[in-house]
Scaffold this active site. Structure first.
Site, short mmCIF file in Angstrom:
data_model
loop_
_atom_site.label_atom_id
_atom_site.label_comp_id
_atom_site.label_asym_id
_atom_site.label_seq_id
_atom_site.Cartn_x
_atom_site.Cartn_y
_atom_site.Cartn_z
N LYS A 191 12.69 -4.84 11.30
CA LYS A 191 11.28 -5.19 11.47
C LYS A 191 10.97 -5.15 12.95
O LYS A 191 11.87 -5.29 13.78
CB LYS A 191 11.03 -6.60 10.93
CG LYS A 191 9.57 -6.93 10.70
CD LYS A 191 9.02 -6.16 9.53
CE LYS A 191 8.16 -6.95 8.63
NZ LYS A 191 8.13 -6.44 7.27
N1 GLU Z 1 5.90 -3.78 5.86
C1 GLU Z 1 6.25 -3.55 4.50
C2 GLU Z 1 7.24 -4.61 4.01
O1 GLU Z 1 7.32 -5.68 4.54
C3 GLU Z 1 6.73 -2.12 4.26
C4 GLU Z 1 7.94 -1.73 5.04
C5 GLU Z 1 8.27 -0.24 4.93
O2 GLU Z 1 7.63 0.46 4.20
O3 GLU Z 1 9.23 0.15 5.61
O4 GLU Z 1 7.89 -4.43 3.02
#
Ligand code: GLU
Length: 420
Positions: free
Chosen positions: A111
């Site tokens: 993240k």
């Molecule tokens: N931000 C989204 C999540 O928390 C998608 C992450 C992604 O597609 O890599 O799952």
């Protein structure tokens, strides 16, 4: 963009560690394996200087945390928010490891974020911070290394700038970023996939539990990308969306809100409380405890706590946001018999859609949206039933079951690869 209420009540890192520790006990994870999964593989912290339109300099801070890559390249979104600090990003990176493992996607967890309020930035400023951020992280990213995606307050346009900046250094690489605009290699269906996926899971749950969704009262906290698609899809299935909110406040209508009217207002740049739809205003706190069958927290983390968990009337809480329920609240809900479909399952449609986009980019191919949705439904249903079976067999919560399945998969991959 996903705009949400800036609520923050508990360190998300503490919450995620608690959930992992419970699951580690349940699957009898050896201590040395647990130890490697407790910390991140790599945490990058960068300076993101921005020359503002008025000539002043703003020095923001950006982060990318790569939690675990045993099952594949790191994967996870980028959020732009004043509360996006290392502690939060670290917890969310770990959540991605569990989410991708539970959904059986060939990814690890990551993240990132910039600690900034994007609502105060012009379009040029937003593009500038995004490019600077992408270039300062580009050495740890890549289609087979770490693949960012949208998250809170970022969208397809931000991903396009990010991909362009990355590609300026490494050559054209659409597979290095997901959640892109369709004309730049984005997958038709990806934008809707988190909200739509949550509804596919609710439909599977309803079939498993013998529920009829028609007329079920639904309350949704947050009306960004996730919340608004949940509202549209549940409304289309005949459920009654009685209340929704965004960062500015909430609206309630006992007979069901005009979801189309709300979506149109927000699409035109308005806010939920401004929408010209029949409603009574409600506060954020009131919204969560309104009488309903299904509650979908789709804003930020920590909105359901020990302070309000006793007053939740829903019989199902489906977590659209990441970590919206604190461990204390989770226990209270479980004791009260409220079913909770945890974030790593309920909002897993987003990263599953990203997986489809990534594979299509690698193959230079594009699926039609129908195929995307069929495959999305199938994968999410499989994950849901695996969790439900585990929970029914062991008499545990869906959250514990989801973490236990995920933990076991990551531990096996790490051991088999030989790095632990
Ligand atoms: N931000 C989204 C999540 O928390 C998608 C992450 C992604 O597609 O890599 O799952």
């Amino acid at each position: 963009m996903d705009t949400v209420a800036p609520v923050r009540t508990q360190s998300p890192d503490v919450a995620v560690r608690r959930y992992v520790a419970d699951a580690a006990r349940a699957v009898r994870l050896p201590d040395d394996v647990a130890e490697i999964l407790e910390t991140s593989y790599r945490e990058v912290s960068v300076q993101v200087p921005l020359r503002r339109d008025d000539g002043s300099l703003l020095v923001a801070h950006g982060y990318r945390v790569q939690h675990n890559g045993a099952r594949g390249p790191y994967k996870g979104g980028l959020r732009y928010h004043p509360h996006a600090d290392l502690d939060e990003v670290r917890a969310l990176a770990a959540l991605m490891t569990w989410k991708t493992a539970l959904l059986d996607l060939p990814f690890g967890g990551a993240k990132g974020g910039i600690q900034i309020d994007p609502t105060t930035l012009s379009a040029r400023e937003l593009q500038s911070v995004t490019r600077t951020f992408a270039l300062s992280l580009s050495h740890v990213l890549g289609a087979y290394r770490d693949i960012p995606a949208p998250d809170v307050n970022t969208n397809a346009q931000v991903m396009a700038w990010f991909m362009d900046a990355y590609s300026s250094r490494h050559g054209y690489t659409p597979a290095a970023v997901t959640g892109k605009p369709v004309e730049l290699g984005g997958a038709p269906g990806r934008e809707q996939a988190t909200g739509r996926g949550l509804v596919y899971i609710v439909e599977a749950a309803a079939r498993r539990w013998g529920w009829d969704l028609t007329g079920k009262r639904v309350v949704i906290e947050g009306f960004g990308n996730v919340g608004s698609w949940v509202a549209r899809e549940l409304d289309a299935l005949g459920a009654r969306v009685v209340a929704v909110s965004d960062v500015r406040g909430g609206v309630f209508n006992d007979n069901g809100l005009d979801v189309g009217g709300l979506v149109a207002t927000v699409a035109a740049g308005g806010t939920v409380p401004d929408a010209d739809v029949a409603h009574t205003p409600v506060t954020h706190d009131e919204l969560l405890t309104l009488e309903c069958d299904i509650l979908v927290p789709a804003a930020l983390g920590g909105s359901i706590t020990a302070d309000n968990a006793d007053d939740i009337t829903a019989s199902l809480v489906a977590e659209g946001a990441n970590h919206p329920v604190t461990p204390e609240a989770d226990r209270i809900l479980a004791d009260r018999g409220v079913r909770v479909i945890p974030d790593i399952l309920a909002n897993g449609g987003g990263v599953t859609g990203s997986y489809f986009e990534w594979t299509q980019n690698i193959q230079q191919f594009q699926w039609k949206e129908e195929r995307f949705n069929t495959e999305l439904r199938e994968r999410l249903e499989d994950a849901f039933h695996a969790v439900a079976e585990y929970a029914e067999r062991d008499g545990c919560t869906y959250r514990l079951a989801a973490y236990a399945i995920a933990l076991d998969r990551v531990a096996r991959a790490a051991r088999t690869r030989g790095y632990i």
